[in-house]
Design a protein around this motif. Structure first.
Motif, short mmCIF file in Angstrom:
data_model
loop_
_atom_site.label_atom_id
_atom_site.label_comp_id
_atom_site.label_asym_id
_atom_site.label_seq_id
_atom_site.Cartn_x
_atom_site.Cartn_y
_atom_site.Cartn_z
N ALA A 20 0.84 -1.20 0.00
CA ALA A 20 0.00 0.00 0.00
C ALA A 20 0.88 1.26 0.00
O ALA A 20 0.58 2.23 -0.71
CB ALA A 20 -0.94 0.00 1.20
N CYS A 21 1.95 1.24 0.77
CA CYS A 21 2.87 2.39 0.79
C CYS A 21 3.52 2.57 -0.58
O CYS A 21 3.70 3.71 -1.05
CB CYS A 21 3.93 2.21 1.87
SG CYS A 21 3.29 2.40 3.53
N GLY A 22 3.90 1.50 -1.24
CA GLY A 22 4.49 1.57 -2.57
C GLY A 22 3.53 2.16 -3.58
O GLY A 22 3.91 3.00 -4.42
N LEU A 23 2.25 1.71 -3.52
CA LEU A 23 1.25 2.29 -4.43
C LEU A 23 1.06 3.78 -4.16
O LEU A 23 0.92 4.57 -5.10
CB LEU A 23 -0.09 1.57 -4.26
CG LEU A 23 -0.20 0.19 -4.90
CD1 LEU A 23 -1.56 -0.42 -4.60
CD2 LEU A 23 0.03 0.26 -6.39
N ARG A 24 1.09 4.14 -2.89
CA ARG A 24 0.92 5.55 -2.54
C ARG A 24 2.10 6.38 -3.06
O ARG A 24 1.91 7.51 -3.54
CB ARG A 24 0.79 5.70 -1.02
CG ARG A 24 0.46 7.06 -0.56
CD ARG A 24 -0.90 7.46 -1.03
NE ARG A 24 -1.17 8.83 -0.62
CZ ARG A 24 -2.27 9.48 -0.86
NH1 ARG A 24 -3.23 8.88 -1.53
NH2 ARG A 24 -2.44 10.69 -0.46
N VAL A 25 3.31 5.87 -2.99
CA VAL A 25 4.49 6.57 -3.50
C VAL A 25 4.38 6.77 -5.01
O VAL A 25 4.65 7.86 -5.53
CB VAL A 25 5.79 5.82 -3.13
CG1 VAL A 25 6.98 6.34 -3.91
CG2 VAL A 25 6.05 5.90 -1.64
N HIS A 41 3.33 10.45 -9.51
CA HIS A 41 2.55 10.77 -10.71
C HIS A 41 1.85 12.13 -10.53
O HIS A 41 1.85 12.96 -11.44
CB HIS A 41 1.52 9.68 -10.99
CG HIS A 41 0.57 10.01 -12.10
ND1 HIS A 41 0.95 10.06 -13.41
CD2 HIS A 41 -0.74 10.36 -12.08
CE1 HIS A 41 -0.08 10.40 -14.17
NE2 HIS A 41 -1.12 10.59 -13.37
N THR A 42 1.26 12.35 -9.37
CA THR A 42 0.57 13.61 -9.09
C THR A 42 1.55 14.78 -9.13
O THR A 42 1.27 15.83 -9.73
CB THR A 42 -0.12 13.57 -7.73
OG1 THR A 42 -1.03 12.46 -7.72
CG2 THR A 42 -0.89 14.85 -7.45
N TYR A 43 2.71 14.62 -8.51
CA TYR A 43 3.71 15.69 -8.50
C TYR A 43 4.22 15.98 -9.91
O TYR A 43 4.41 17.14 -10.28
CB TYR A 43 4.87 15.36 -7.58
CG TYR A 43 4.50 15.30 -6.12
CD1 TYR A 43 3.51 16.13 -5.59
CD2 TYR A 43 5.12 14.42 -5.27
CE1 TYR A 43 3.18 16.07 -4.25
CE2 TYR A 43 4.78 14.35 -3.92
CZ TYR A 43 3.81 15.19 -3.42
OH TYR A 43 3.48 15.13 -2.10
N GLN A 88 2.08 21.04 -15.37
CA GLN A 88 1.10 22.12 -15.40
C GLN A 88 1.74 23.44 -14.97
O GLN A 88 1.47 24.49 -15.56
CB GLN A 88 -0.08 21.80 -14.48
CG GLN A 88 -1.18 22.82 -14.53
CD GLN A 88 -2.35 22.44 -13.63
OE1 GLN A 88 -2.33 21.43 -12.96
NE2 GLN A 88 -3.37 23.28 -13.63
N LEU A 89 2.61 23.41 -13.97
CA LEU A 89 3.31 24.61 -13.52
C LEU A 89 4.20 25.16 -14.63
O LEU A 89 4.24 26.37 -14.86
CB LEU A 89 4.14 24.30 -12.28
CG LEU A 89 5.02 25.44 -11.75
CD1 LEU A 89 4.16 26.59 -11.26
CD2 LEU A 89 5.93 24.92 -10.64
N GLU A 90 4.90 24.29 -15.34
CA GLU A 90 5.75 24.72 -16.45
C GLU A 90 4.92 25.40 -17.54
O GLU A 90 5.31 26.43 -18.08
CB GLU A 90 6.51 23.53 -17.04
CG GLU A 90 7.62 23.02 -16.16
CD GLU A 90 8.76 24.01 -16.05
OE1 GLU A 90 9.13 24.64 -17.05
OE2 GLU A 90 9.28 24.16 -14.93
N ARG A 91 3.76 24.83 -17.85
CA ARG A 91 2.89 25.43 -18.87
C ARG A 91 2.41 26.81 -18.42
O ARG A 91 2.37 27.75 -19.20
CB ARG A 91 1.69 24.54 -19.14
CG ARG A 91 2.02 23.32 -19.94
CD ARG A 91 0.79 22.49 -20.23
NE ARG A 91 1.16 21.25 -20.85
CZ ARG A 91 0.47 20.13 -20.74
NH1 ARG A 91 -0.63 20.11 -20.02
NH2 ARG A 91 0.88 19.03 -21.33
#
Length: 115
Positions: A20-25, A30-32, A38-41
């Motif tokens: 579960a911790c691995g999936l969360r990482v 992916h989110t970051y 998006q920040l670069e754009r």
């Protein structure tokens, strides 16, 4: 025997927690990464808008000069100004100036067409 089952249960529970911790990482990375893209754009958009603002300021400053107004009008395909058709509008006389002739503002110049 009970101790063995307890240890197997604890090991399985630890493995599920690690999974579960691995999936969360992976999800957080992916989110970051998505947010970074998006920040670069948005930064590119910001810089392009700043450049456009600076160009507009320069264009506005150059258009405020009378010689550039004529050249800009010619560039845009507007008809040249004919001095016989120019009407100069004088400001309305103020109440403080009783020597004015009392006309109501618009005085065509000599040789100018009346609108």
């Amino acid at each position: 025997m009970k101790e063995f089952r307890f240890l197997v249960f604890v090991i399985i529970l630890i493995e599920v927690g690690i999974f579960a911790c691995g999936l969360r990482v992976v999800y957080n990375r992916h989110t970051y990464r998505t947010m970074f893209i998006q920040l670069e754009r948005e930064q590119q958009t910001y810089h392009s808008l700043i450049d456009e603002l600076n160009r507009a300021k320069v264009e506005l400053a150059s258009l405020e000069q009378p010689s550039n107004i004529v050249s800009s009008a010619k560039f845009q395909g507007l008809a040249p100004v004919n001095n016989n058709e120019v009407v100069i509008i004088h400001p309305t006389p103020s109440l403080k100036n009783p020597s004015s002739n009392g006309s109501a503002g618009a005085k065509p110049t000599k040789g100018a067409a009346v609108p």
